[in-house]
Design an enzyme around this catalytic site. Structure first.
Site: not given
Ligand code: BMP
Length: 283
Positions: A94-95, A240
């Site tokens: 995410k630059f 997760r």
């Molecule tokens: P999880 O499925 O555990 O909620 O993780 C989601 C992943 O996607 C995290 O690494 C988060 O940084 C990334 N992410 C997100 O959840 N929503 C966005 O809009 C953009 C993301 O990169």
């Protein structure tokens, strides 16, 4: 919409981007549209999770700056697993700075992201100079860039005219380095500029879960069916929901069981994602 075409038939739409072609070809080969997001802080956990789900996924997404014991050997091992299991690597960096700064952040520092990550992503907040800065480093290496046109989190400001600006920036990127979006739906269709020929982009979508609807800090989950079939996105990103079992220290037996659970969840999400895709293209 290009989203109604099979993944494999879209390879030719990305003549200028080797990373995008590789992703689409991998999806066909592995019959998967699953990206696992491995958001853990220990090198061993990261590698064990990736080895367990590697077969089911087409992509592994990292937040490399959260790994406490990061070293270049992690990169060596991760890229070896990418070869072994046939997946691409996506550093979710995410630059969000001026072109000159992001080119340094992308190429240098502790992590040397451009040297090992097939694709990465950026916010358009600074303006299109951020694309130029990243392209200077990534293009010669055959890398790809995603713009964060929308986000999954509650109250996101990436919406409406901001999303449209991301789509326009992608359409204006002649080199093909910008190969897609992080978005919740087909923003490339919804905001396609009227004065330009239609182009194909990949839409990768986080906020995917089968068992819960959110977390305590604003994350919002939708099912693979909602994301792939109803919204026409291309790749589901699951964190997760897949690696959840392996987050606390435990003895060897418990750890082995946790790794098996991770493998099982990987297969479960792969199947759900692919089923939703087949429903979409056969509809
Ligand atoms: P999880 O499925 O555990 O909620 O993780 C989601 C992943 O996607 C995290 O690494 C988060 O940084 C990334 N992410 C997100 O959840 N929503 C966005 O809009 C953009 C993301 O990169």
């Amino acid at each position: 919409s290009t989203s109604l075409q099979p993944y494999g038939s879209r390879v030719g739409n990305f003549a200028k981007n080797a990373a995008a072609r590789n992703i689409l070809e991998t999806m066909e080969r592995k019959q998967s549209n699953l990206c696992v997001s491995v958001d853990v802080t220990k090198k061993k956990d990261l590698l064990d999770i990736v080895d367990a789900v590697g077969e089911a996924v087409i992509m592994v997404k990292t937040h490399i700056d959260i790994v406490e014991d990061f070293d270049m050997d992690l990169v060596v091992q991760l890229t070896a697993l990418a070869k072994k299991h046939d997946f691409v690597i996506f550093e979710d960096r995410k630059f969000a700075d001026i072109g000159n700064t992001v080119s340094l952040q992308y190429a240098a520092g502790v992590h040397k992201i451009a040297s090992w990550s097939d694709i990465t992503n950026a916010h358009l907040v600074p303006g299109t100079g951020i694309i130029d800065g990243l392209a200077k480093v990534g293009e010669p290496l055959g890398r790809g860039l995603l713009l964060l046109a929308e986000m999954s989190s509650k109250g996101t400001l990436a919406a409406g005219e901001y999303t449209r600006a991301n789509v326009e920036a992608a359409y204006n990127n002649e080199s093909g380095f910008v190969m897609g979006f992080i978005a919740m739906g087909r923003v490339d269709d919804k905001y396609a500029p009227a004065d330009k020929p239609k182009r194909d982009f990949l839409v990768l979508t986080p906020g995917v879960g089968l068992d819960v609807t959110g977390d305590a800090m604003g994350q919002q989950y939708r099912t693979p069916d909602e994301v792939i079939y109803k919204s026409g996105c291309d790749v589901i990103i699951v964190g997760r929901g897949i690696y959840g079992a392996l987050t606390k220290e435990s003895d060897d037996t418990a750890r082995q069981a946790a790794v098996e659970s991770v493998r099982k969840q990987g297969n479960r999400y792969r199947e759900a994602g692919w089923e939703a895709y087949l429903k979409r293209i056969n509809h």
